[in-house]
Design a protein around this motif. Sequence first.
Motif, PDB file in Angstrom:
ATOM      1  N   SER A  13       0.836  -1.202   0.000  1.00  0.00           N
ATOM      2  CA  SER A  13       0.000   0.000   0.000  1.00  0.00           C
ATOM      3  C   SER A  13       0.868   1.249   0.000  1.00  0.00           C
ATOM      4  O   SER A  13       0.627   2.189  -0.761  1.00  0.00           O
ATOM      5  CB  SER A  13      -0.913   0.013   1.229  1.00  0.00           C
ATOM      6  N   ILE A  14       1.882   1.236   0.848  1.00  0.00           N
ATOM      7  CA  ILE A  14       2.791   2.382   0.926  1.00  0.00           C
ATOM      8  C   ILE A  14       3.476   2.606  -0.414  1.00  0.00           C
ATOM      9  O   ILE A  14       3.555   3.736  -0.901  1.00  0.00           O
ATOM     10  CB  ILE A  14       3.822   2.163   2.061  1.00  0.00           C
ATOM     11  N   GLU A  15       3.911   1.513  -0.993  1.00  0.00           N
ATOM     12  CA  GLU A  15       4.560   1.583  -2.305  1.00  0.00           C
ATOM     13  C   GLU A  15       3.605   2.188  -3.346  1.00  0.00           C
ATOM     14  O   GLU A  15       3.969   3.061  -4.122  1.00  0.00           O
ATOM     15  CB  GLU A  15       4.976   0.153  -2.710  1.00  0.00           C
ATOM     16  N   LEU A  16       2.371   1.690  -3.305  1.00  0.00           N
ATOM     17  CA  LEU A  16       1.365   2.163  -4.265  1.00  0.00           C
ATOM     18  C   LEU A  16       1.088   3.655  -4.084  1.00  0.00           C
ATOM     19  O   LEU A  16       1.027   4.417  -5.056  1.00  0.00           O
ATOM     20  CB  LEU A  16       0.074   1.356  -4.081  1.00  0.00           C
ATOM     21  N   ILE A  17       0.937   4.070  -2.826  1.00  0.00           N
ATOM     22  CA  ILE A  17       0.673   5.480  -2.553  1.00  0.00           C
ATOM     23  C   ILE A  17       1.850   6.338  -3.000  1.00  0.00           C
ATOM     24  O   ILE A  17       1.672   7.426  -3.552  1.00  0.00           O
ATOM     25  CB  ILE A  17       0.375   5.692  -1.053  1.00  0.00           C
ATOM     26  N   ALA A  18       3.062   5.814  -2.789  1.00  0.00           N
ATOM     27  CA  ALA A  18       4.247   6.553  -3.224  1.00  0.00           C
ATOM     28  C   ALA A  18       4.210   6.783  -4.727  1.00  0.00           C
ATOM     29  O   ALA A  18       4.570   7.846  -5.213  1.00  0.00           O
ATOM     30  CB  ALA A  18       5.507   5.785  -2.835  1.00  0.00           C
ATOM     31  N   MET A  88      12.973  12.884  10.223  1.00  0.00           N
ATOM     32  CA  MET A  88      11.708  12.978   9.482  1.00  0.00           C
ATOM     33  C   MET A  88      11.953  13.154   7.988  1.00  0.00           C
ATOM     34  O   MET A  88      11.266  12.546   7.162  1.00  0.00           O
ATOM     35  CB  MET A  88      10.868  14.122  10.034  1.00  0.00           C
ATOM     36  N   LEU A  89      12.931  13.984   7.662  1.00  0.00           N
ATOM     37  CA  LEU A  89      13.220  14.187   6.236  1.00  0.00           C
ATOM     38  C   LEU A  89      13.724  12.888   5.604  1.00  0.00           C
ATOM     39  O   LEU A  89      13.458  12.618   4.434  1.00  0.00           O
ATOM     40  CB  LEU A  89      14.240  15.315   6.059  1.00  0.00           C
ATOM     41  N   GLU A  90      14.410  12.107   6.405  1.00  0.00           N
ATOM     42  CA  GLU A  90      14.867  10.813   5.914  1.00  0.00           C
ATOM     43  C   GLU A  90      13.674   9.913   5.570  1.00  0.00           C
ATOM     44  O   GLU A  90      13.637   9.293   4.509  1.00  0.00           O
ATOM     45  CB  GLU A  90      15.703  10.143   7.007  1.00  0.00           C
ATOM     46  N   VAL A  91      12.734   9.869   6.501  1.00  0.00           N
ATOM     47  CA  VAL A  91      11.533   9.062   6.258  1.00  0.00           C
ATOM     48  C   VAL A  91      10.837   9.531   4.981  1.00  0.00           C
ATOM     49  O   VAL A  91      10.495   8.729   4.104  1.00  0.00           O
ATOM     50  CB  VAL A  91      10.560   9.158   7.448  1.00  0.00           C
ATOM     51  N   PHE A  92      10.651  10.835   4.863  1.00  0.00           N
ATOM     52  CA  PHE A  92       9.938  11.369   3.694  1.00  0.00           C
ATOM     53  C   PHE A  92      10.710  11.115   2.409  1.00  0.00           C
ATOM     54  O   PHE A  92      10.124  10.883   1.361  1.00  0.00           O
ATOM     55  CB  PHE A  92       9.674  12.860   3.865  1.00  0.00           C
ATOM     56  N   THR A  93      12.030  11.184   2.503  1.00  0.00           N
ATOM     57  CA  THR A  93      12.845  10.930   1.308  1.00  0.00           C
ATOM     58  C   THR A  93      12.748   9.466   0.894  1.00  0.00           C
ATOM     59  O   THR A  93      12.590   9.148  -0.284  1.00  0.00           O
ATOM     60  CB  THR A  93      14.324  11.284   1.584  1.00  0.00           C
ATOM     61  N   TYR A  98       4.469   8.563   2.804  1.00  0.00           N
ATOM     62  CA  TYR A  98       4.027   9.177   4.055  1.00  0.00           C
ATOM     63  C   TYR A  98       3.634  10.639   3.857  1.00  0.00           C
ATOM     64  O   TYR A  98       2.768  11.146   4.559  1.00  0.00           O
ATOM     65  CB  TYR A  98       5.103   9.038   5.132  1.00  0.00           C
ATOM     66  N   ILE A  99       4.270  11.299   2.911  1.00  0.00           N
ATOM     67  CA  ILE A  99       3.878  12.685   2.632  1.00  0.00           C
ATOM     68  C   ILE A  99       2.417  12.720   2.215  1.00  0.00           C
ATOM     69  O   ILE A  99       1.614  13.490   2.737  1.00  0.00           O
ATOM     70  CB  ILE A  99       4.748  13.303   1.521  1.00  0.00           C
ATOM     71  N   SER A 100       2.101  11.851   1.254  1.00  0.00           N
ATOM     72  CA  SER A 100       0.724  11.814   0.756  1.00  0.00           C
ATOM     73  C   SER A 100      -0.260  11.543   1.877  1.00  0.00           C
ATOM     74  O   SER A 100      -1.338  12.128   1.930  1.00  0.00           O
ATOM     75  CB  SER A 100       0.573  10.739  -0.311  1.00  0.00           C
ATOM     76  N   VAL A 101       0.120  10.645   2.774  1.00  0.00           N
ATOM     77  CA  VAL A 101      -0.829  10.260   3.816  1.00  0.00           C
ATOM     78  C   VAL A 101      -0.923  11.346   4.894  1.00  0.00           C
ATOM     79  O   VAL A 101      -2.011  11.792   5.249  1.00  0.00           O
ATOM     80  CB  VAL A 101      -0.438   8.904   4.444  1.00  0.00           C
ATOM     81  N   ILE A 102       0.226  11.768   5.380  1.00  0.00           N
ATOM     82  CA  ILE A 102       0.233  12.728   6.491  1.00  0.00           C
ATOM     83  C   ILE A 102      -0.333  14.077   6.077  1.00  0.00           C
ATOM     84  O   ILE A 102      -0.980  14.758   6.862  1.00  0.00           O
ATOM     85  CB  ILE A 102       1.673  12.934   7.025  1.00  0.00           C
ATOM     86  N   PHE A 103      -0.083  14.468   4.829  1.00  0.00           N
ATOM     87  CA  PHE A 103      -0.526  15.793   4.388  1.00  0.00           C
ATOM     88  C   PHE A 103      -1.881  15.762   3.694  1.00  0.00           C
ATOM     89  O   PHE A 103      -2.240  16.708   3.008  1.00  0.00           O
ATOM     90  CB  PHE A 103       0.526  16.420   3.469  1.00  0.00           C
ATOM     91  N   VAL A 163       8.735  20.312   2.730  1.00  0.00           N
ATOM     92  CA  VAL A 163       8.427  18.970   2.220  1.00  0.00           C
ATOM     93  C   VAL A 163       7.368  19.039   1.113  1.00  0.00           C
ATOM     94  O   VAL A 163       7.486  18.412   0.067  1.00  0.00           O
ATOM     95  CB  VAL A 163       7.946  18.050   3.367  1.00  0.00           C
ATOM     96  N   LYS A 164       6.348  19.830   1.372  1.00  0.00           N
ATOM     97  CA  LYS A 164       5.275  20.005   0.392  1.00  0.00           C
ATOM     98  C   LYS A 164       5.829  20.536  -0.935  1.00  0.00           C
ATOM     99  O   LYS A 164       5.474  20.066  -2.010  1.00  0.00           O
ATOM    100  CB  LYS A 164       4.242  20.986   0.962  1.00  0.00           C
ATOM    101  N   ARG A 165       6.711  21.509  -0.819  1.00  0.00           N
ATOM    102  CA  ARG A 165       7.283  22.105  -2.030  1.00  0.00           C
ATOM    103  C   ARG A 165       8.127  21.090  -2.787  1.00  0.00           C
ATOM    104  O   ARG A 165       8.095  21.028  -4.017  1.00  0.00           O
ATOM    105  CB  ARG A 165       8.118  23.327  -1.627  1.00  0.00           C
ATOM    106  N   TRP A 166       8.851  20.297  -2.028  1.00  0.00           N
ATOM    107  CA  TRP A 166       9.678  19.248  -2.636  1.00  0.00           C
ATOM    108  C   TRP A 166       8.810  18.282  -3.433  1.00  0.00           C
ATOM    109  O   TRP A 166       9.116  17.906  -4.550  1.00  0.00           O
ATOM    110  CB  TRP A 166      10.417  18.508  -1.512  1.00  0.00           C
TER     111      TRP A 166
END
Lengths: 190, 190
Positions: A13-18, A88-93, A98-103, A163-166
């Motif tokens: 699921s995470i892969e798919l969302i990514a 956190m930036l490591e996780v998002f990278t 997780y960006i999609s989900v958290i934001f 993060v959003k801008r990235w």
Amino acid sequence: MQTERQVQIIEESIELIANKGIQGFTIKNLSKVIGFSEPAIYRHFNSKTEILLTILENFKEMGEMMTVLVVNNNDTTIKKIEFMFSKMLEVFTEQPAYISVIFSEEIFKNEEILKNKIVEILNIHQENIEKIVEIGQSNNEVRTDIDKSSLALIFMGALRLLVKRWELNNQNFNLKKEGGKLINSFSLMI
Amino acid sequence: MQTERQVQIIEESIELIANKGIQGFTIKNLSKVIGFSEPAIYRHFNSKTEILLTILENFKEMGEMMTVLVVNNNDTTIKKIEFMFSKMLEVFTEQPAYISVIFSEEIFKNEEILKNKIVEILNIHQENIEKIVEIGQSNNEVRTDIDKSSLALIFMGALRLLVKRWELNNQNFNLKKEGGKLINSFSLMI
DNA sequence: TGTGGGTTAGTGAGTATTAACTATCTTTGC
DNA sequence: GCAAAGATAGTTAATACTCACTAACCCACA
């Protein structure tokens, strides 16, 4: 406790969302990438919401583990914040899903249970940073003319927007490097 | 130039989004609140995307008008930023629909044209704040040890998070007042 | 002045597509 | 031989959008 299959479903699921964003995260798409049928997924999770909730819970636990490492150690305030942010930036990278989900607060607005989990995570992060700032202020390491909640809001807000801008720029700059610059600005600021 | 009907549709759309969020903004719901049929809406706009695009364009123009009033006047930097922020918070307070639209980057991810418009608006705001900061720095009114883009990121990020939090908490605090506090912190910071 | 052609803005009844989810049957491993 | 975990083939509801049609108005011209 999660079964092997459940873990697999979460990972896929995470892969798919990514790859396709929250919008592309449908049970049909999930069944396609995971290699078995839609109803089979429902053998392991009662609903799509439950899958998302599990992902959010994972993120929350990650944050909690990280916080334990930070809040009560003896580093300087800025080192603590730097550690938290770089983690956190490591996780998002590494897992942009997780960006999609958290934001995705807006998407989950109608789904009370998901919205609440998001708010919970947001609040935990705010509180953790406030704690760090508070300790720094009592050590005279951090300015006291700006209160801890404003400082936490400023730190969190800047991080989120970065993060959003990235993400909106198709990840075309080095997030960790830009995060480093931001931390540097913070260290001058406090 | 927009016809009377188009203006009406835009206004009702904003109202609908304010009440039910982007998710609740469907042509069916719109036709219900507006009092005529779905196909009638398509007499005035080619697509739902076109309606959303018009809303975004309106917001953009609002921002541009505001900026003209600010960037090149003779106020202090902090006064300029205060003016911009309080104007934006006013818009968000009076028409919360804009929050849903402006902060719905994730939802529009698949719709290139909407995503681009959002990015455009985001960039314009960033640039405007950078301009203001730059002038302040050249006047020795603003610290120069933090560069303008970091400062702009910090300002924008904090504002966005404040607004987002207000929305997620069902607007249960005074946004303008909290915004005032934030501005105060900024004035100490720069 | 009145009428016929054209336009505008509306309607009800659909379309195709997609979503999450399910009733029911089948396979498989212990 | 049975229970867990799969597959097939649906359901229902929602979506954006389209179709054929029409009431009401505008206006040039006989």
